[in-house]
Design a protein around this motif. Structure first.
Motif, short mmCIF file in Angstrom:
data_model
loop_
_atom_site.label_atom_id
_atom_site.label_comp_id
_atom_site.label_asym_id
_atom_site.label_seq_id
_atom_site.Cartn_x
_atom_site.Cartn_y
_atom_site.Cartn_z
N TRP A 1 27.45 48.74 21.65
CA TRP A 1 28.11 48.32 22.88
C TRP A 1 27.27 48.60 24.12
N GLU A 2 26.43 49.62 24.06
CA GLU A 2 25.62 50.00 25.22
C GLU A 2 24.58 48.94 25.57
N LYS A 3 24.47 47.90 24.75
CA LYS A 3 23.53 46.80 25.01
C LYS A 3 24.26 45.51 25.37
N ILE A 4 25.54 45.62 25.71
CA ILE A 4 26.36 44.44 25.98
C ILE A 4 26.95 44.49 27.39
N ASN A 5 26.78 43.41 28.13
CA ASN A 5 27.44 43.23 29.42
C ASN A 5 28.69 42.39 29.21
N ALA A 6 29.83 42.90 29.65
CA ALA A 6 31.11 42.25 29.38
C ALA A 6 31.64 41.54 30.62
N PHE A 7 32.23 40.37 30.39
CA PHE A 7 32.88 39.57 31.42
C PHE A 7 34.22 39.08 30.88
N HIS A 8 35.11 38.64 31.76
CA HIS A 8 36.32 37.98 31.28
C HIS A 8 36.45 36.62 31.93
N MET A 9 37.35 35.79 31.39
CA MET A 9 37.27 34.37 31.73
C MET A 9 38.27 33.88 32.76
N ASP A 10 39.25 34.68 33.14
CA ASP A 10 40.21 34.23 34.13
C ASP A 10 41.02 35.40 34.67
N GLU A 11 41.67 35.15 35.80
CA GLU A 11 42.51 36.18 36.42
C GLU A 11 43.48 35.51 37.39
N TYR A 12 44.70 36.06 37.45
CA TYR A 12 45.67 35.58 38.43
C TYR A 12 45.21 35.91 39.84
N ILE A 13 45.57 35.05 40.78
CA ILE A 13 45.31 35.30 42.19
C ILE A 13 46.53 35.97 42.81
N GLY A 14 46.27 37.06 43.53
CA GLY A 14 47.33 37.72 44.29
C GLY A 14 48.17 38.70 43.51
N ILE A 15 47.89 38.88 42.21
CA ILE A 15 48.66 39.86 41.44
C ILE A 15 48.21 41.27 41.83
N ASP A 16 49.11 42.22 41.72
CA ASP A 16 48.75 43.60 42.03
C ASP A 16 47.63 44.06 41.09
N LYS A 17 46.67 44.77 41.65
CA LYS A 17 45.50 45.19 40.86
C LYS A 17 45.89 46.10 39.70
N ASN A 18 47.01 46.81 39.82
CA ASN A 18 47.45 47.72 38.77
C ASN A 18 48.49 47.09 37.83
N ALA A 19 48.84 45.85 38.05
CA ALA A 19 49.86 45.20 37.23
C ALA A 19 49.40 45.07 35.78
N PRO A 20 50.26 45.37 34.82
CA PRO A 20 49.86 45.23 33.42
C PRO A 20 49.53 43.79 33.04
N GLN A 21 50.07 42.82 33.80
CA GLN A 21 49.80 41.41 33.49
C GLN A 21 48.40 40.98 33.91
N SER A 22 47.75 41.77 34.75
CA SER A 22 46.38 41.45 35.14
C SER A 22 45.50 41.36 33.91
N PHE A 23 44.71 40.32 33.81
CA PHE A 23 43.86 40.16 32.62
C PHE A 23 42.77 41.22 32.58
N ALA A 24 42.32 41.67 33.73
CA ALA A 24 41.37 42.78 33.74
C ALA A 24 41.98 44.01 33.10
N ASN A 25 43.23 44.32 33.45
CA ASN A 25 43.91 45.48 32.87
C ASN A 25 44.19 45.28 31.39
N PHE A 26 44.55 44.06 31.00
CA PHE A 26 44.77 43.79 29.58
C PHE A 26 43.52 44.13 28.78
N LEU A 27 42.37 43.65 29.24
CA LEU A 27 41.13 43.88 28.49
C LEU A 27 40.65 45.32 28.58
N LYS A 28 40.94 45.98 29.70
CA LYS A 28 40.60 47.40 29.79
C LYS A 28 41.39 48.19 28.75
N ASN A 29 42.67 47.88 28.62
CA ASN A 29 43.51 48.58 27.65
C ASN A 29 43.16 48.23 26.21
#
Length: 211
Positions: free
Chosen positions: A67-95
């Motif tokens: 994993w230390e040789k991999i740069n990770a990205f994600h493909m989409d995100e809601y606009i205007g959602i709270d940054k800590n919301a569980p529905q955020s795709f960033a948070n989904f992938l972090k979890n």
């Protein structure tokens, strides 16, 4: 398992979601290791959806992946959602993955930034780090990322863009248990475009349902 081959497209059909996720994860891990035989690092884009749970769990548990040789990205995100919301795709992938393995870098879409400026910023990152592997799914309306039918363009000149979401797409988020009702689902999102996803050297599409 049933295997179908059409030109460069290899399709594997499994009896269960667990079997699908386990084998897809193994195939992705093998692809990562093969690429790293000739590259110092690779760049991967991940989908965030409950349909990806099994394959993400398999990848998260595989400690043989460098994993230390991999740069990770994600493909989409809601606009205007709270940054800590569980529905955020960033948070989904972090979890599901990003917080559990030691990536070289994790590059998140900022749901609180000006969406058009964020699209430019993320596009520049994708230009700097050309995609080697995409791990994706297909939505109920046939979308990839948030390229719903009315905004999908396979000749799109942009790498990332702001889109409005159709009601079928938004209702899928309710079906997936992410939101209580359609009214709760954001109407706009930032998405990587169809050419951005299709230009990857390898694409793994995990769809745990019949068509």
């Amino acid at each position: 398992m049933k295997t179908l081959k059409n030109d460069k497209l290899l399709t594997k059909i499994y009896d269960t979601r667990d079997e699908m996720g386990l084998n897809a994860g193994k195939d992705i891990a093998e692809c990562i290791k093969k690429l790293l035989e000739s590259k110092d690092e690779i760049n991967m884009i991940f989908a965030a959806a409950p349909s990806q749970n099994e394959v993400l769990r398999t990848l998260m548990q595989d400690r043989s992946i460098p994993w230390e040789k991999i740069n990770a990205f994600h493909m989409d995100e809601y606009i205007g959602i709270d940054k800590n919301a569980p529905q955020s795709f960033a948070n989904f992938l972090k979890n599901a993955l990003f917080d559990h393995v030691p990536f070289k870098s994790v590059n998140l879409i900022d749901c609180t930034a000006d969406p058009h400026e964020e699209a430019k910023r993320y596009s520049a990152l994708l230009e700097k780090y050309p995609t080697d592997i995409v791990c994706m799914g297909i939505g109920e309306n046939g979308h990839i990322a948030f390229n719903d039918p009315h905004v999908a363009d396979f000749n799109d000149k942009q790498k990332a863009k702001v889109v409005d979401l159709d009601d079928v797409c938004r209702m899928q988020q309710v079906h997936d248990g992410c939101f209580a009702s359609l009214d709760d689902v954001p109407k706009y999102a930032l998405t990587l475009t169809c050419p951005t996803l299709s230009c990857a050297t390898y694409r793994f599409c995990v769809v745990p349902a019949s068509s």
